[in-house]
Design a protein around this motif. Structure first.
Motif, PDB file in Angstrom:
ATOM      1  N   VAL A 145       0.804  -1.229   0.000  1.00 14.34           N
ATOM      2  CA  VAL A 145       0.000   0.000   0.000  1.00 14.34           C
ATOM      3  C   VAL A 145       0.841   1.285   0.000  1.00 14.34           C
ATOM      4  O   VAL A 145       0.576   2.117  -0.879  1.00 14.34           O
ATOM      5  CB  VAL A 145      -1.022  -0.067   1.161  1.00 14.34           C
ATOM      6  CG1 VAL A 145      -1.823   1.224   1.226  1.00 14.34           C
ATOM      7  CG2 VAL A 145      -1.960  -1.258   0.968  1.00 14.34           C
ATOM      8  N   PRO A 146       1.813   1.536   0.831  1.00 14.08           N
ATOM      9  CA  PRO A 146       2.157   0.959   2.120  1.00 14.08           C
ATOM     10  C   PRO A 146       1.601   1.746   3.316  1.00 14.08           C
ATOM     11  O   PRO A 146       1.640   1.261   4.442  1.00 14.08           O
ATOM     12  CB  PRO A 146       3.684   1.033   2.106  1.00 14.08           C
ATOM     13  CG  PRO A 146       3.960   2.243   1.281  1.00 14.08           C
ATOM     14  CD  PRO A 146       2.859   2.394   0.307  1.00 14.08           C
ATOM     15  N   TYR A 147       1.079   2.977   3.038  1.00 16.95           N
ATOM     16  CA  TYR A 147       0.640   3.834   4.143  1.00 16.95           C
ATOM     17  C   TYR A 147      -0.876   3.914   4.307  1.00 16.95           C
ATOM     18  O   TYR A 147      -1.405   3.649   5.373  1.00 16.95           O
ATOM     19  CB  TYR A 147       1.214   5.254   3.973  1.00 16.95           C
ATOM     20  CG  TYR A 147       2.714   5.302   4.039  1.00 16.95           C
ATOM     21  CD1 TYR A 147       3.387   4.960   5.207  1.00 16.95           C
ATOM     22  CD2 TYR A 147       3.466   5.676   2.925  1.00 16.95           C
ATOM     23  CE1 TYR A 147       4.769   4.993   5.271  1.00 16.95           C
ATOM     24  CE2 TYR A 147       4.859   5.714   2.979  1.00 16.95           C
ATOM     25  CZ  TYR A 147       5.502   5.368   4.156  1.00 16.95           C
ATOM     26  OH  TYR A 147       6.861   5.393   4.217  1.00 16.95           O
ATOM     27  N   ASP A 148      -1.586   4.252   3.245  1.00 13.92           N
ATOM     28  CA  ASP A 148      -3.023   4.510   3.383  1.00 13.92           C
ATOM     29  C   ASP A 148      -3.824   3.219   3.231  1.00 13.92           C
ATOM     30  O   ASP A 148      -4.617   3.045   2.316  1.00 13.92           O
ATOM     31  CB  ASP A 148      -3.461   5.542   2.341  1.00 13.92           C
ATOM     32  CG  ASP A 148      -4.834   6.131   2.665  1.00 13.92           C
ATOM     33  OD1 ASP A 148      -5.417   5.750   3.711  1.00 13.92           O
ATOM     34  OD2 ASP A 148      -5.318   6.960   1.873  1.00 13.92           O
ATOM     35  N   TYR A 149      -3.616   2.315   4.176  1.00 13.54           N
ATOM     36  CA  TYR A 149      -4.316   1.026   4.142  1.00 13.54           C
ATOM     37  C   TYR A 149      -5.832   1.162   4.294  1.00 13.54           C
ATOM     38  O   TYR A 149      -6.573   0.383   3.682  1.00 13.54           O
ATOM     39  CB  TYR A 149      -3.738   0.086   5.221  1.00 13.54           C
ATOM     40  CG  TYR A 149      -3.713   0.668   6.599  1.00 13.54           C
ATOM     41  CD1 TYR A 149      -4.794   0.558   7.446  1.00 13.54           C
ATOM     42  CD2 TYR A 149      -2.589   1.362   7.053  1.00 13.54           C
ATOM     43  CE1 TYR A 149      -4.773   1.120   8.710  1.00 13.54           C
ATOM     44  CE2 TYR A 149      -2.563   1.926   8.310  1.00 13.54           C
ATOM     45  CZ  TYR A 149      -3.660   1.811   9.137  1.00 13.54           C
ATOM     46  OH  TYR A 149      -3.649   2.371  10.382  1.00 13.54           O
ATOM     47  N   PRO A 150      -6.367   2.133   5.082  1.00 15.79           N
ATOM     48  CA  PRO A 150      -7.830   2.228   5.151  1.00 15.79           C
ATOM     49  C   PRO A 150      -8.458   2.514   3.787  1.00 15.79           C
ATOM     50  O   PRO A 150      -9.530   1.984   3.465  1.00 15.79           O
ATOM     51  CB  PRO A 150      -8.066   3.379   6.130  1.00 15.79           C
ATOM     52  CG  PRO A 150      -6.835   3.433   6.971  1.00 15.79           C
ATOM     53  CD  PRO A 150      -5.733   3.091   6.022  1.00 15.79           C
ATOM     54  N   ALA A 151      -7.785   3.345   2.976  1.00 13.77           N
ATOM     55  CA  ALA A 151      -8.335   3.665   1.656  1.00 13.77           C
ATOM     56  C   ALA A 151      -8.347   2.433   0.763  1.00 13.77           C
ATOM     57  O   ALA A 151      -9.337   2.170   0.065  1.00 13.77           O
ATOM     58  CB  ALA A 151      -7.522   4.785   1.007  1.00 13.77           C
ATOM     59  N   PHE A 152      -7.263   1.665   0.771  1.00  8.64           N
ATOM     60  CA  PHE A 152      -7.213   0.460  -0.066  1.00  8.64           C
ATOM     61  C   PHE A 152      -8.254  -0.549   0.387  1.00  8.64           C
ATOM     62  O   PHE A 152      -9.021  -1.077  -0.426  1.00  8.64           O
ATOM     63  CB  PHE A 152      -5.816  -0.166  -0.014  1.00  8.64           C
ATOM     64  CG  PHE A 152      -5.765  -1.523  -0.659  1.00  8.64           C
ATOM     65  CD1 PHE A 152      -5.830  -1.653  -2.038  1.00  8.64           C
ATOM     66  CD2 PHE A 152      -5.680  -2.679   0.106  1.00  8.64           C
ATOM     67  CE1 PHE A 152      -5.799  -2.905  -2.638  1.00  8.64           C
ATOM     68  CE2 PHE A 152      -5.650  -3.931  -0.483  1.00  8.64           C
ATOM     69  CZ  PHE A 152      -5.709  -4.046  -1.863  1.00  8.64           C
ATOM     70  N   ILE A 153      -8.286  -0.830   1.677  1.00  7.52           N
ATOM     71  CA  ILE A 153      -9.225  -1.838   2.197  1.00  7.52           C
ATOM     72  C   ILE A 153     -10.667  -1.405   1.956  1.00  7.52           C
ATOM     73  O   ILE A 153     -11.505  -2.210   1.515  1.00  7.52           O
ATOM     74  CB  ILE A 153      -8.951  -2.080   3.691  1.00  7.52           C
ATOM     75  CG1 ILE A 153      -7.600  -2.809   3.852  1.00  7.52           C
ATOM     76  CG2 ILE A 153     -10.086  -2.886   4.340  1.00  7.52           C
ATOM     77  CD1 ILE A 153      -7.120  -2.921   5.281  1.00  7.52           C
ATOM     78  N   GLY A 154     -10.962  -0.136   2.218  1.00  4.74           N
ATOM     79  CA  GLY A 154     -12.324   0.357   2.017  1.00  4.74           C
ATOM     80  C   GLY A 154     -12.738   0.325   0.558  1.00  4.74           C
ATOM     81  O   GLY A 154     -13.869  -0.075   0.224  1.00  4.74           O
ATOM     82  N   THR A 155     -11.844   0.728  -0.315  1.00  8.33           N
ATOM     83  CA  THR A 155     -12.153   0.748  -1.749  1.00  8.33           C
ATOM     84  C   THR A 155     -12.378  -0.658  -2.285  1.00  8.33           C
ATOM     85  O   THR A 155     -13.351  -0.914  -3.016  1.00  8.33           O
ATOM     86  CB  THR A 155     -11.014   1.427  -2.528  1.00  8.33           C
ATOM     87  OG1 THR A 155     -10.832   2.761  -2.041  1.00  8.33           O
ATOM     88  CG2 THR A 155     -11.324   1.470  -4.015  1.00  8.33           C
TER      89      THR A 155
END
Length: 652
Positions: A363-373
């Motif tokens: 990701v490596p930083y904005d994991y909430p955005a990746f997981i949510g998307t």
């Protein structure tokens, strides 16, 4: 009373039986079960959130026990230079990773995370680890007949001629690297890079073993070094890791990253399918046959299509045609770069990359955005659950094969493997075999090398003579590398001083002036110059010149004293203007922490045997130029390298 006790006893029996039966059905925890059985059992218990968490890899600096548990994170990495503390010890690494792993094990299903790191020439993030030569140097470690006229040879024919090499050396390097990586509690290395660099202007060219795919294919022996040898009758397309002293490997960067236009990093590779499959794909076939666990996708494009979004190659070719069963991982924020500018349409980037066949995303930083998307795309049925299940199945397969479910925690007893003497001796051997002698004497009757150890006074000069950071290059301690004594090792100057006769006076000057050179009556001089450290795009160069004071040092010293120039570089650079003034020239590439290997050969304890893994051009206007090209007019051809016998053999 007796009649009432029987139903109670029966109830207790039923409860115990039910509990036992439930435990028995948790097959994924039973190492005696087949891997596919364990995967199936675990996956049927997983929620969508747990599955997408497994597909997410986050940076160490962004990880915490709370984050790992709340998001069911499947993997952590250390980016270049990301360490638990400056000059962190093996114990520091083990304690950090143990904390992270215990958090993952405390989740509902207790799925262990997999920790990855760029151990690309030894465990290069870790202070005092053994730093081996970068791949371009290892590509030179082969012995074969010297052929000076190559115009009639096809690339394939020349590959066959040059196959006589020592892939066992890189295999031993892989095994040593695995031990040092495991010593810090890490089970996953992002290596080897199997790019076929076709243009030295590319800033990652030193990560490539050669311009010739045959050399690169042979060097995939690093994989069984890292992972262990695949047993006979083992499924050749199935990932394999032998035991707790081995690590999962990663072949990268899929595919064609070494063929970008003008060598520009992350650029477009414009070639037809025949060239792509014939030049850039063969080493992936070898990697899969050797049980490689993972494959990393390239930032680059092929004919305008970003590799991170190329379903035809990632799913169609790698997974289906080649039968790769491990997991495919993105590069650092690689999916963001599908769009221009990066992140311009993140939803599209997630959809395109996962649909293409990426299984784990760095990701490596904005994991909430990746997981949510990704969660929304699955819930909206834009991305089918079948694709998510395929990704998770592959990730779990590697974790099971790696033994993480049985041995999830680091082994603190391996701490003494970091920088151990045996590994340093191996690195020293690799340095000796990687050196390529390009010139030896201004005529064949007056060779300068090997140098005499006993002399009245000698000069050692140049910016790279006493600098561990410079001789290690990029991807060492920091992402871009550094200058000075950034880690443990032996500089070339130290090695020279320890090799010459005690009576020999060694004078060192980083940038000597003409007066110093001309007034001291030196017996000979050793000039060590080259490129500064760099990595990736920062290393892209359209002129490939040696920066000052390198050229002026060569002219000042070699114009007045018999001299050998030791060139420290990640690729061929412009040297033709300075060649006439040199008595001898050695391509030492980026030799790593063991500078003693350079002195071993300069002074004749060992002979020169290395052969050029790349064509050495006359001028940058010729680039790209590779062996087999119709207009092949090199300064030094691919495979060139003068040889010398050890001094003792000459004397006898």
């Amino acid at each position: 009373m007796a009649a009432r006790r029987i139903p109670m006893l029966g109830l207790v029996f039923l409860l115990c039986w039910a509990a036992t039966t439930q435990a028995e059905y948790m097959k994924y925890k039973d190492p005696k079960q087949a891997v596919n059985v364990r995967i199936k059992d675990l996956m049927k218990r997983m929620t969508l959130a747990e599955k997408i968490g497994q597909m997410t890899q986050i940076e160490r600096a962004n990880a915490s026990s709370r984050v790992l548990k709340d998001y069911f994170i499947g993997s952590i990495l250390s980016g270049g230079g990301s360490v638990p503390a400056p000059q962190a010890s093996a114990k520091d690494w083990v304690e950090m990773i143990t904390t992270f792993q215990k958090a993952c094990l405390s989740t509902r299903l207790g799925i262990p995370m997999i920790y990855g790191i760029d151990a690309v020439h030894g465990h290069n993030n870790v202070y005092n680890a053994t730093i081996f030569p970068h791949n371009i140097g290892l590509g030179a470690t082969r012995q074969a007949q010297t052929i000076t006229s190559l115009g009639f040879l096809s690339l394939t024919l020349y590959s066959e001629i040059m196959i006589r090499r020592d892939p066992g050396l890189v295999k031993r390097i892989g095994a040593a690297t695995a031990l040092e990586v495991r010593a810090t509690g890490i089970p996953y290395a992002f290596a080897p890079c199997i790019a076929v660099c076709r243009d030295p202007r590319w800033g990652r060219c030193y990560e490539s073993y050669s311009e010739d795919h045959g050399v690169v294919q042979a060097m995939t022996e690093l994989i069984p070094g890292l992972q262990g040898d695949v047993p006979p009758n083992y499924a050749k397309d199935f990932p394999y890791v032998a035991g707790k002293n081995n690590v999962a490997a990663c072949s990268k960067h899929f595919v064609g990253d070494g063929g970008t236009q003008k060598g520009i990093d992350e650029n477009n590779t414009i070639i037809d399918a025949h060239e792509l499959l014939g030049i850039h794909m063969p080493a992936y076939i070898d990697s899969i046959a050797k049980g490689v666990s993972t494959v990393m996708v390239s930032y680059s494009s092929w004919n305008g299509v970003k590799m991170h979004a190329n379903r035809r190659l990632v799913t169609g070719h790698l997974k289906k045609k080649l039968g790769f069963k491990g997991f495919v991982i993105s590069d650092w924020q690689g999916i963001d770069r599908i769009t221009t500018p990066p992140g311009a349409n993140y939803t599209y980037s997630v959809q395109a990359s996962i649909t293409a066949g990426l299984d784990m995303v760095m990701v490596p930083y904005d994991y909430p955005a990746f997981i949510g998307t990704l969660t929304n795309l699955v819930n909206q049925k834009v991305i089918p659950m079948k694709r998510i299940n395929d990704a998770v199945r592959r990730i779990l397969r590697v974790k099971f094969v790696l033994g993480l479910f049985e041995n999830p925690l680091p082994d603190p007893s391996l701490g003494d493997q970091i920088g151990k003497q045996e590994h340093r001796e191996l690195a020293r051997e690799a340095v000796r075999k990687s050196l390529v002698l390009l010139k030896n004497g201004k005529s064949s009757n007056e060779p300068l090398l090997p140098l005499p150890k006993k002399a009245d006074k000698i000069l050692v000069a140049g910016s790279h003579a006493d600098n561990i950071g410079y001789q290690c290059g990029g991807w060492t301690i920091e992402w871009q590398g550094g200058s000075g004594n950034i880690t443990g090792g032996t500089t070339i100057l130290d090695a020279i001083r320890s090799t010459v006769d005690p009576a020999t006076n060694v004078v060192f000057s980083e940038k000597p002036d003409a007066d110093l050179v001309q007034s001291n009556h030196f017996s000979y001089a050793i000039v060590v110059v080259g490129e500064p450290p760099y990595a990736e795009t920062a290393g892209d160069s359209l002129n490939l010149t040696i920066p000052e004071p390198g050229p002026s040092t060569i002219q000042t010293v070699c114009g007045a004293v018999r001299c050998v120039v030791v060139l420290i570089s990640g690729r061929p650079v412009v040297i033709q203007p300075y060649l006439p003034v040199m008595d001898a020239l050695v391509a030492a590439w980026l030799p790593g922490s063991e500078g003693q290997g350079v002195a071993d050969v300069l002074f004749g304890d060992f002979g020169f045997t290395g052969k050029l893994p790349r064509t050495w051009f006359k001028s940058v206007e010729q680039l790209p130029m590779n062996v087999g090209d119709k207009s092949y007019d090199p300064l030094f051809p691919f495979g060139f390298g003068l040889t010398t016998k050890p001094a003792a053999a000459v004397q006898n």
